[in-house]
Design an enzyme around this catalytic site. Sequence first.
Site, PDB file in Angstrom:
ATOM      1  N   HIS A  82       0.719  -1.121   0.039  1.00  0.00           N
ATOM      2  CA  HIS A  82       0.162  -0.027   0.028  1.00  0.00           C
ATOM      3  C   HIS A  82       0.730   1.207   0.091  1.00  0.00           C
ATOM      4  O   HIS A  82       0.567   2.332  -0.384  1.00  0.00           O
ATOM      5  CB  HIS A  82      -1.066   0.114   1.284  1.00  0.00           C
ATOM      6  N   ASN A 106      -6.788   6.593   4.315  1.00  0.00           N
ATOM      7  CA  ASN A 106      -8.344   7.045   4.097  1.00  0.00           C
ATOM      8  C   ASN A 106      -8.722   8.277   4.434  1.00  0.00           C
ATOM      9  O   ASN A 106      -9.597   8.842   3.908  1.00  0.00           O
ATOM     10  CB  ASN A 106      -9.197   6.194   5.122  1.00  0.00           C
ATOM     11  N   ASP A 163      -0.737   2.509  -5.403  1.00  0.00           N
ATOM     12  CA  ASP A 163      -0.795   1.204  -5.683  1.00  0.00           C
ATOM     13  C   ASP A 163      -2.138   0.932  -6.406  1.00  0.00           C
ATOM     14  O   ASP A 163      -3.070   1.375  -6.290  1.00  0.00           O
ATOM     15  CB  ASP A 163      -0.753   0.223  -4.427  1.00  0.00           C
ATOM     16  N   ASN A 203      -9.524   3.870  -1.347  1.00  0.00           N
ATOM     17  CA  ASN A 203      -9.996   4.600   0.008  1.00  0.00           C
ATOM     18  C   ASN A 203      -9.095   5.878  -0.168  1.00  0.00           C
ATOM     19  O   ASN A 203      -9.592   6.874   0.215  1.00  0.00           O
ATOM     20  CB  ASN A 203      -9.832   4.042   1.158  1.00  0.00           C
TER      21      ASN A 203
END
Length: 279
Positions: A51, A98, A123, A144
Amino acid sequence: MTKTQRTGYAKPTVNAKPATQTKTKQDFATGDAVLVVGLGNPGASYSRHRHNIGFMALDQAAGANGFGPWRSKFQGQIAEGRIGGRRVTLLKPLTYMNESGRAVGEAARFLKVPAQDIIVVHDELDLAPGKCRVKIGGGHAGHNGLRSIHAHIGADYARVRLGIGHPGDKRLVAGYVLHDFAKSEEDMLSNILEGFSDGFAKLIGGDSSGFQNQVALRTAPPRPGPAAAGKSAAGKSAAPYAARAAAKRPKEAAKRVEKVLEKTSPDNPLARLLARFSR
């Protein structure tokens, strides 16, 4: 109420321009200032996660292009430099994935950079590991970090999608992206990050094709052309050919001796000498 008003579509005219136009070579990052955002999560425990490849890409580009040191600003870390006459700000939001849009929105407002001059590096599950694609505008596809950025600046920014592959089951996605790259992926990761920094100037210049080509030269280098392959094949075949030719020589010499003996009297001294050494 007319039919046009009900449907929301205008009748075409002879001189009407097409509703959509073909993208030009440079259709983003056209201003004097560019904001490049890498997505990830803060903290050492996240640093090598799939991530966090956006953070990794910005670190690579900053080092390769002589950017200033990272410092805290806009709820994140920034590094500044110039590429091709443009003022470039790199931003790594420290708000966790997020809430990335909070940092991006604050930076965009302060720097007065419109969405069209913002590039987000993230990513991408839907691309194979090592693949890289540039996308301009569109949805967030469930990411997100992008969802948060959409909420703060809209959807008109450019994205650099760095492939990490998909675990195969959506129930495994969270554990997959929040996990370090496997040892078997280290070469792939190194190549795509180096390719990102190689093509960074083209990316800042809005040349998405040129940027992607630079990345591909690292992740999928071209194979040797026919001429090179032929030269290599010739080099490989030369030695065996020479060995075969050398192996044939004694047999050919023996056959020539036999022909001479057939035509010569057994009492001839030369014939007796040849017969002796040909046995």
